[in-house]
Design an enzyme around this catalytic site. Structure first.
Site, PDB file in Angstrom:
ATOM      1  N   LYS A  35      -3.054  -6.650   4.045  1.00  0.00           N
ATOM      2  CA  LYS A  35      -3.339  -7.664   5.071  1.00  0.00           C
ATOM      3  C   LYS A  35      -3.867  -7.046   6.363  1.00  0.00           C
ATOM      4  O   LYS A  35      -4.725  -7.624   7.024  1.00  0.00           O
ATOM      5  CB  LYS A  35      -2.106  -8.518   5.359  1.00  0.00           C
ATOM      6  N   THR A  36      -3.377  -5.857   6.736  1.00  0.00           N
ATOM      7  CA  THR A  36      -3.854  -5.215   7.967  1.00  0.00           C
ATOM      8  C   THR A  36      -5.339  -4.894   7.850  1.00  0.00           C
ATOM      9  O   THR A  36      -6.115  -5.076   8.792  1.00  0.00           O
ATOM     10  CB  THR A  36      -3.050  -3.922   8.251  1.00  0.00           C
ATOM     11  N   ASP A 227      -0.804 -12.157  13.391  1.00  0.00           N
ATOM     12  CA  ASP A 227      -0.208 -11.382  12.302  1.00  0.00           C
ATOM     13  C   ASP A 227       1.259 -11.789  12.140  1.00  0.00           C
ATOM     14  O   ASP A 227       1.897 -12.227  13.091  1.00  0.00           O
ATOM     15  CB  ASP A 227      -0.312  -9.893  12.646  1.00  0.00           C
ATOM     16  N   GLU A 228       1.800 -11.650  10.937  1.00  0.00           N
ATOM     17  CA  GLU A 228       3.221 -11.944  10.655  1.00  0.00           C
ATOM     18  C   GLU A 228       3.606 -13.332  11.175  1.00  0.00           C
ATOM     19  O   GLU A 228       4.634 -13.502  11.844  1.00  0.00           O
ATOM     20  CB  GLU A 228       4.135 -10.874  11.286  1.00  0.00           C
ATOM     21  N   GLN A 258       8.569 -12.981   3.108  1.00  0.00           N
ATOM     22  CA  GLN A 258       9.098 -11.914   3.954  1.00  0.00           C
ATOM     23  C   GLN A 258       9.582 -12.444   5.305  1.00  0.00           C
ATOM     24  O   GLN A 258       9.649 -11.702   6.280  1.00  0.00           O
ATOM     25  CB  GLN A 258       8.030 -10.824   4.154  1.00  0.00           C
ATOM     26  N   ARG A 616       9.566  -2.320  -0.762  1.00  0.00           N
ATOM     27  CA  ARG A 616       9.268  -1.115   0.029  1.00  0.00           C
ATOM     28  C   ARG A 616       8.978   0.060  -0.902  1.00  0.00           C
ATOM     29  O   ARG A 616       8.423   1.059  -0.473  1.00  0.00           O
ATOM     30  CB  ARG A 616      10.457  -0.730   0.937  1.00  0.00           C
TER      31      ARG A 616
END
Length: 779
Positions: A35-36, A227-228, A258, A616
């Site tokens: 996504k970044t 973002d987020e 998340q 993770r």
């Protein structure tokens, strides 16, 4: 490199949101889906299409994320252009806007931003001025309450117009909390200061009260990226909605799976309902995971599928299957720590892995203690992220200071730390007089206190009594220390001093964590005593434990920036990735947390937290749990977390046999009945005289300790040495599960009494009884 070359490196799903220039859009980005990369490439693409970087607003949740994105954009479009972007955290961007417009709200443009400590100090002084009970109106609790009001846009005026809020505060014995709130806001205003929550609240006020300001920034920010987005709270949501309302060129990126910050005010509905807020929303899904193996990705999918509230997506990966997720059951939490440490050690030896390839994730900070102890014994360097190493935490140092004073009343550092904690009315002026007298007479402060009635320090009788009471308390602990083990004494100290009662007054998550840490310290002491049984001449005394801790805390002082294993809570791990991940403490009431199972929404957030933990891992994930765990020094049975059962067995490899079959769990402890001994059916009279000292482990213990003993099947050795005599010789290098690596210096005795004198790398020379010691010859 041209922008088109960057775009060509993206997959089709990633290219689609990058190439849509105008209109509202939501990008549902699964874990590890890049996504970044999409966000940064989209910003660079907008600039290549003639959009002025001054007209682009990009909001992130951390400065690290903002820096990383800006750096990537600079690589594409050049540093000078990237500098013109409005990119940063919500708080930093809105602080910048407020500085330009501060005069409209009556603030100076150079207003101060209060941090948490500043706010707590101000609230403390307000509580004192209002003559309120500081044990009821605890400053940190009051600040947390005010913070939640501000983030929910409940101003002072709104508060006094809401009888339900006032009634709720009255029910919690804080009927004047509204007045404290009002005075706090007034004092901040007079001081020309805003706290972190004001940066959002005042921005909302600015945009709502001054339409010309709103139009100015709507016109400025023609393109907005967030973002987020799943982590936004109500206040942040309203600001973004207001700024984007004119052009509606808004792109939000996030993953509902998340969303794990509800305790901080994050509202998952912001992302779930995004399509209802704007017309013609385009939805894009980034479903290809580039981070993890197939087994990890599909196991994570099987978990999150159990949640009812979610946006539909199917995360997949083209990566290899990889190893299955390994599940390990230990008898105790300490054994769990030893398993994790030895597994890391094996991977390092066999695969030449670095320490930084491993992460240990846990639900609560208190769990780090067993992990830290085990890693130290294996001489594996580690770093605690987002918190202090266990023995460096304030509440732990407070308890240890009391314990150090018992052994050595002349320990002035320990004395100064706890003489007035919890508060007992011994102030700084008194301490200064005691210090001066101690220096004058060349005696310790404790000795001066012991003779307080014989020295004229110009103290009133009330202060003298308080000092005498403190001395008496420490001496009473010293008497107990002569006959009891370290656990009994430490448990007594935490209660008698009022430490636990003091911490219980703070019901915030931080306050609860401090109590958990003290509980974990007691668990560690209990575990230490069990381990001391194999050390010749040891009896689990307080002095032995403090020596062990001193070695631990000395190692904690090593802050060199070398390659280390990462230890952190799962909340802190979001956005990070590691080749090997251990998720420890996978037990009911621990994970999911007992405090987060009251409603379906709470349980679903815990499940999302587990999803974050598992994703993770890049290559290998371990899930570990203990059959029993010490709670306040008592060994209690644990059961595996429901989350393990929710993963399909296709993705799991059980390293220990699965416990199957129905077993009735009686509500009565069988030990209360015992065997019938008819010889005892006679009139017994109390025996006078001095009770015996409980000097050895073979003698019976006082009743208070009986309930704390482990079941015999777990703690009684077979009677034979764990290592045949022929295998152990002077000069051997051995590994011990508690003490780590060492060299055999001497052997003495025969049969069941055979002992080995060993110099360990950490902990010095120990004399171990071989019938108890579990030693592995490694050289």
């Amino acid at each position: 490199m041209e922008i088109q070359q960057y775009i060509s490196q993206l997959n089709e799903a990633q290219q689609a949101p990058v190439l849509q220039k105008d209109g509202p859009m939501i990008v549902i980005a699964g874990a590890g889906s890049g996504k970044t990369r999409v966000l940064t490439t989209r910003i660079a693409y907008l600039m290549s299409q003639g959009v002025d970087p001054f007209n682009i607003l990009a909001l992130t949740f951390t400065n690290k994320a903002a820096r990383e994105m800006k750096s990537r954009i600079a690589d594409i479009v050049g540093k000078s252009e990237a500098k013109n972007l409005w990119m940063g955290t919500f708080h930093s961007i809105f602080a910048k806007i407020l500085r330009f417009e501060a005069d409209k709200l009556g603030f100076p443009s150079n207003f101060t931003i209060y941090d948490t400590q500043d706010s707590v100090r101000l609230i403390s002084s307000i509580i004192k001025e209002m003559q309120l009970d500081k044990d009821v109106y605890k400053p940190k609790q009051v600040l947390n309450r005010i913070s939640s009001y501000k983030n929910s846009l409940i101003t002072v005026r709104a508060y006094f117009n809401n009888p339900e809020l006032q009634e709720a505060d009255a029910m919690s014995k804080k009927p004047r909390l509204g007045e404290v709130y009002e005075k706090y806001v007034d004092r901040c205003f007079k001081a020309g200061a805003m706290d972190f929550d004001d940066l959002l609240l005042r921005t909302n006020e600015l945009l709502n009260r001054f339409p010309e300001v709103l139009m100015k920034y709507q016109d400025r920010f023609k393109y907005i990226l967030v973002d987020e987005y799943q982590d936004t709270n109500h206040s942040q949501y309203l600001i973004v909605k207001a700024l984007s309302d004119r052009f509606q060129n808004i792109c939000v990126v996030g993953d509902d799976a998340q969303s794990i910050y509800a305790f901080r005010g994050a509202n998952i509905n912001n992302i779930l309902n995004f399509q209802k807020d704007y017309d013609g929303v385009e939805m894009y899904r980034l479903e290809q995971n580039y981070r993890s193996t197939k087994n990890i990705v599909e196991a994570a999918n099987s978990i999150i599928d159990k949640n009812k509230v979610k946006l539909e997506k199917v995360v997949w990966t083209a990566n290899d299957d990889g190893p299955r997720i390994k599940v390990h059951r230990s008898l105790t939490d300490s054994e769990e720590g030893r398993f994790v440490a030895s597994t890391i050690f094996e991977h390092k030896m066999k695969e030449q892995r670095k320490n930084g390839d491993f992460a240990i994730l846990y639900r609560t900070n208190a769990q780090s203690r067993a992990m830290e102890d085990a890693l130290r014994k294996r001489d594996i360097p580690y770093r605690i992220y987002g918190g202090l190493s266990f023995y460096q935490r304030k509440e732990i140092k407070d308890v240890l200071a009391y314990l150090r004073l018992i052994i050595n009343p002349k320990d002035e550092e320990a004395l100064m730390r706890v003489i007035n904690y919890p508060a007992r009315g011994i102030g700084n002026t008194t301490l200064e007089k005691l210090t001066i007298a101690a220096n004058h007479y060349d005696r310790s402060i404790f000795e001066v206190m012991e003779n307080i009635d014989r020295i004229d320090l110009k103290l009133n009788s009330g202060t003298k009594n308080k000092l005498s009471d403190f001395v008496t308390m420490i001496k009473s602990f010293q008497v107990i220390n002569e006959s009891q083990d370290a656990f009994f004494l430490a448990d007594h100290v935490t209660k008698k001093t009022g430490l636990v009662q003091e911490l219980k007054k703070d019901a915030t998550p931080e306050g609860i964590a401090r109590i958990e840490n003290i509980e974990e310290l007691l668990n560690g002491i209990k575990d230490f005593i069990e381990g001391q049984k194999e050390v010749d001449g040891a009896r689990g005394a307080l002095s032995e434990f403090l020596e062990d801790v001193a070695l631990a805390t000395d190692m904690d002082k090593d802050t060199s920036d070398e390659d280390r294993v990462a230890l952190m809570t799962i909340h802190l791990a979001k956005g990070l990735e590691f080749p090997y991940v251990f998720v420890v403490g996978m037990e009911e009431d621990l994970f999911p947390s007992a405090m987060s199972m009251n409603t379906r929404s709470e349980l679903e957030e815990e499940r999302r937290l587990f999803y974050v933990a598992l994703t993770r891992a890049e290559y290998q994930a371990y899930l570990t749990y203990a059959q029993s765990r010490y709670r306040w020094g008592k060994l209690v049975d644990s059961e595996p977390s429901r989350f393990i059962e929710e993963i399909s067995e296709n993705y799991l490899e059980h390293l220990t046999p699965i416990q199957t079959g129905y077993k009735f769990k009686s509500m009565i402890d069988n030990d209360i009945f015992g065997d019938v001994d008819k010889s005892k059916y006679r009139q017994n009279k109390p025996v006078s005289g001095t009770p015996p000292k409980w000097a050895t482990d073979d003698e019976p213990k006082p009743d208070a300790n009986i309930r704390r003993l482990k079941p015999m099947s777990r703690s009684v050795p077979s009677g034979n040495s764990n290592m045949p005599d022929t295998k152990l010789a002077v000069g051997n290098v051995v590994m011990h599960e508690r003490f780590g690596k060492g060299k055999v210096l001497n052997l003495e005795g025969v049969g069941a009494d055979k002992k080995a004198e060993i110099r360990f790398d950490v902990g010095g020379i120990k004399k171990l009884l071989l019938r108890f010691a579990k030693l592995e010859v490694i050289g």
